[in-house]
Design a protein around this motif. Structure first.
Motif, PDB file in Angstrom:
ATOM      1  N   MET A   1      33.160  19.991  28.063  1.00  0.00           N
ATOM      2  CA  MET A   1      32.019  19.092  27.958  1.00  0.00           C
ATOM      3  C   MET A   1      30.743  19.906  28.174  1.00  0.00           C
ATOM      4  N   THR A   2      29.815  19.780  27.255  1.00  0.00           N
ATOM      5  CA  THR A   2      28.542  20.485  27.323  1.00  0.00           C
ATOM      6  C   THR A   2      27.527  19.575  28.005  1.00  0.00           C
ATOM      7  N   VAL A   3      27.507  19.597  29.332  1.00  0.00           N
ATOM      8  CA  VAL A   3      26.634  18.701  30.076  1.00  0.00           C
ATOM      9  C   VAL A   3      25.477  19.483  30.678  1.00  0.00           C
ATOM     10  N   TRP A  11      21.845  12.996  33.150  1.00  0.00           N
ATOM     11  CA  TRP A  11      22.723  13.988  32.529  1.00  0.00           C
ATOM     12  C   TRP A  11      22.765  13.713  31.033  1.00  0.00           C
ATOM     13  N   ASN A  13      25.326  14.828  27.690  1.00  0.00           N
ATOM     14  CA  ASN A  13      26.472  15.521  27.128  1.00  0.00           C
ATOM     15  C   ASN A  13      26.160  15.737  25.661  1.00  0.00           C
ATOM     16  N   ALA A  15      27.801  17.720  23.519  1.00  0.00           N
ATOM     17  CA  ALA A  15      28.907  18.319  22.775  1.00  0.00           C
ATOM     18  C   ALA A  15      28.817  17.937  21.300  1.00  0.00           C
ATOM     19  N   ALA A  20      24.169  12.716  21.255  1.00  0.00           N
ATOM     20  CA  ALA A  20      24.361  13.149  22.635  1.00  0.00           C
ATOM     21  C   ALA A  20      24.352  11.921  23.549  1.00  0.00           C
ATOM     22  N   LEU A  92      29.526   9.350  35.174  1.00  0.00           N
ATOM     23  CA  LEU A  92      29.584  10.446  34.213  1.00  0.00           C
ATOM     24  C   LEU A  92      30.483  10.140  33.017  1.00  0.00           C
ATOM     25  N   ASP A  93      30.990   8.909  32.925  1.00  0.00           N
ATOM     26  CA  ASP A  93      31.850   8.568  31.803  1.00  0.00           C
ATOM     27  C   ASP A  93      31.558   7.140  31.334  1.00  0.00           C
ATOM     28  N   TRP A  96      27.828   5.546  31.115  1.00  0.00           N
ATOM     29  CA  TRP A  96      26.747   6.136  30.309  1.00  0.00           C
ATOM     30  C   TRP A  96      25.755   5.058  29.894  1.00  0.00           C
ATOM     31  N   GLU A 114      25.238  22.630  35.552  1.00  0.00           N
ATOM     32  CA  GLU A 114      25.770  21.889  36.692  1.00  0.00           C
ATOM     33  C   GLU A 114      25.518  22.592  38.025  1.00  0.00           C
TER      34      GLU A 114
END
Length: 124
Positions: A1-3, A11, A13, A15, A20, A92-93, A96, A114
């Motif tokens: 994950m590109t956070v 945050w 993400n 990816a 995003a 974080l999931d 969002w 991070e």
């Protein structure tokens, strides 16, 4: 994950740079306490980096949600609108806030990784 993380405690993400995903950090939801309401941006609206894109309200306070990058809102999390506590239970999931089509992917380079965010949040 590109956070990546903003100093405003969002945050992103990235990816999938076509859409995003953005939310608030664990630190932010800890500071706010129990989230009871979210005001999400309108799909199709564009925001500049740093602009207020929404509001999150808790039993203790209200806080603005800032755009970590410039872009157009392409989706909002209707599940979060229906159950704002997702911002606390899974920030974080499932918690969002919205998805954004990036205007300038290079802005991601100015955000924190991070490790750097964790260090920053200790003093926030």
């Amino acid at each position: 994950m590109t956070v990546k993380f903003s100093k405003d405690h969002e945050w992103i993400n990235a990816a999938d740079t076509d859409a995003a995903v953005v939310g608030i950090t664990v630190h932010a939801q800890d500071a706010l306490g129990d989230v009871v309401f979210v005001d999400l941006p309108e799909v199709g609206k564009s925001f500049a980096q740093g602009e207020v894109a929404g509001v999150v309200e808790s039993v203790k306070a209200a806080a603005d949600v800032y755009m970590p990058v410039s872009g157009e809102i392409v989706e909002v999390n209707e599940a979060l609108r229906a159950d704002p506590s997702l911002a606390n239970s899974d920030p974080l999931d499932a918690g969002w806030f919205f998805k954004v089509k990036l205007s300038d992917a290079a802005q991601l380079d100015g955000l924190l990784n991070e490790t750097d965010y964790t260090e920053f949040a200790k003093n926030a």
